[in-house]
Design an enzyme around this catalytic site. Structure first.
Site, PDB file in Angstrom:
ATOM      1  N   THR A 165       0.833  -1.198   0.000  1.00 39.55           N
ATOM      2  CA  THR A 165       0.000   0.000   0.000  1.00 39.55           C
ATOM      3  C   THR A 165       0.867   1.246   0.000  1.00 39.55           C
ATOM      4  OG1 THR A 165      -1.730  -1.148   1.230  1.00 39.55           O
ATOM      5  CG2 THR A 165      -1.800   1.254   1.234  1.00 39.55           C
ATOM      6  N   ILE A 174       3.090  -0.928  11.170  1.00 44.42           N
ATOM      7  CA  ILE A 174       4.021  -0.336  10.206  1.00 44.42           C
ATOM      8  C   ILE A 174       3.684   1.123   9.938  1.00 44.42           C
ATOM      9  CG2 ILE A 174       5.062  -0.594   7.924  1.00 44.42           C
ATOM     10  CD1 ILE A 174       5.603  -2.914   9.834  1.00 44.42           C
ATOM     11  N   CYS A 189      -7.987   1.870   6.467  1.00 45.34           N
ATOM     12  CA  CYS A 189      -7.063   2.819   7.077  1.00 45.34           C
ATOM     13  C   CYS A 189      -7.825   3.977   7.727  1.00 45.34           C
ATOM     14  CB  CYS A 189      -6.098   3.361   6.021  1.00 45.34           C
ATOM     15  SG  CYS A 189      -6.917   4.194   4.657  1.00 45.34           S
ATOM     16  N   ASN A 243      -8.490  -7.081   6.431  1.00 46.16           N
ATOM     17  CA  ASN A 243      -7.249  -6.521   6.943  1.00 46.16           C
ATOM     18  C   ASN A 243      -6.971  -7.096   8.334  1.00 46.16           C
ATOM     19  OD1 ASN A 243      -5.004  -4.745   7.275  1.00 46.16           O
ATOM     20  ND2 ASN A 243      -6.027  -3.209   6.024  1.00 46.16           N
ATOM     21  N   THR A 244      -6.007  -6.527   9.053  1.00 47.45           N
ATOM     22  CA  THR A 244      -5.642  -7.047  10.365  1.00 47.45           C
ATOM     23  C   THR A 244      -6.584  -6.560  11.465  1.00 47.45           C
ATOM     24  OG1 THR A 244      -4.097  -5.204  10.639  1.00 47.45           O
ATOM     25  CG2 THR A 244      -3.195  -7.263   9.774  1.00 47.45           C
ATOM     26  N   GLY A 277      -6.188 -13.511   5.524  1.00 43.43           N
ATOM     27  CA  GLY A 277      -6.036 -13.553   6.968  1.00 43.43           C
ATOM     28  C   GLY A 277      -5.652 -14.929   7.466  1.00 43.43           C
ATOM     29  N   GLY A 278      -4.374 -15.125   7.793  1.00 43.87           N
ATOM     30  CA  GLY A 278      -3.922 -16.370   8.387  1.00 43.87           C
ATOM     31  C   GLY A 278      -3.783 -17.543   7.447  1.00 43.87           C
TER      32      GLY A 278
END
Length: 315
Positions: free
Chosen positions: A45, A70, A128, A190-191, A241-242
């Site tokens: 990104t 990050i 975001c 996303n996370t 995811g994972g």
């Protein structure tokens, strides 16, 4: 037997459903394997402006998974156009560009700017922070999801992939809003916002206090979200995811995902994606499955799926 791994994500045909998650892939992996074997490439990104990212430490391990904060460090739009894009234009595999911005208008401007030859689709990281909503992610609410996606849809003719966040209690509603506003696919997800503390120093293990959980611990949450989204939208769902092995990919596809993104696993094993592609072929050959896409959405679920989809609202 010859196994067909091809899959369609909207108007794009991918040779297989495997692609990297944004931020976990770079052209340096070409030293480890042939990048052309992937279904698609997804860039890290980036934002229009140059960003330094969050304070260190930015990554820590947590019980078989990882946290990262990050902060989307970015070399900016000009660097992408001059240095990053030309490399991928030499490859045949479709390129998906991942972008982020602080407001809907900034998102739309960047979306227009990256609608360039060689870009097959744009992944919009609406997970975001949105400065217009007191820092809450666009995709936390259906209303902000809809407003930003409408502006993005007006800004480009390229396919738009909306990357959703697990930090919401309105998964299905957000998915609906993204689809209605013009998304061509959903990246789920996303996370998950999380935290770890060093019990000796009593300080958070991340410099930004909290970060995103990824890796195996995230998989059941992302799988649940992919299932819920696939139940309520008509556009493709890309599981994320994972995902660490071919079994994980099969699970996501049975739940309804058309393709998947692999992230943390590549940090542990740089050959994770090629190994997964190989093992998917073996899985299908062993079970006489001629086309991998035939398993998409084949989960045998409740007789009342609407109750499962709305489970997030249950006590």
């Amino acid at each position: 037997m010859v196994v067909d791994l091809t899959t369609k994500v909207g108007s794009l045909t991918l040779k297989n459903p495997i692609m990297p998650a944004s931020g976990t892939f770079s052209e340096e992996l070409a030293e480890a394997f042939d990048l052309e074997i992937l279904g698609a490439h997804v860039t890290k990104t980036f934002t229009a402006e140059i960003r330094g990212g969050n304070p260190t430490p930015r990554v820590c391990e947590v019980q078989g998974s990882m946290l990262n904060s990050i902060g989307i460090p970015s070399k900016g739009l000009e660097y992408f156009v001059r240095r990053t894009l030309p490399y991928y234009q030499t490859l045949q595999t479709p390129l998906v560009v991942s972008i982020s911005a602080n407001s809907a208008d900034e998102f739309a401007e960047l979306c227009t700017a990256v609608s360039l030859p060689g870009v097959a689709a744009i992944e919009v990281n609406i997970s975001c922070p949105n400065i217009e909503a007191d820092g809450k992610a666009f995709a936390i609410r259906p209303s902000t999801t809809r407003s930003v996606m409408e502006k993005l849809r007006a800004a480009t003719d390229l396919p738009l992939w909306a990357k959703l966040t697990p930090n919401t209690g309105e998964t299905s509603e957000v998915a609906h809003a993204a689809e209605d506003a013009g998304a061509d696919a959903l990246v789920v997800a996303n996370t998950l916002l999380a935290m770890a503390i060093d019990i000796e120093t009593k300080k958070p293990k991340l410099g930004n206090l909290m970060g995103g959980l990824s890796g195996p611990a995230m998989k059941p949450i992302a799988l649940r979200m992919a299932y819920q989204c696939a139940k309520v939208v008509d556009i493709p769902v890309i599981g994320c995811g994972g995902i660490s092995n071919a079994q994980d990919v099969i699970e996501f596809m049975v739940a309804g995902a058309t393709a998947v993104q692999v992230g943390t696993a590549s940090f542990i094993q740089p050959l994770a994606m090629p190994i997964i592609i190989r093992d998917l072929e073996a899985y299908c050959a062993e079970r006489n499955i001629k086309s991998l896409s035939s398993i998409v959405g084949t989960v045998i679920d409740s007789d009342t799926p609407e109750a499962v989809v709305s489970m997030e609202a249950a006590p």
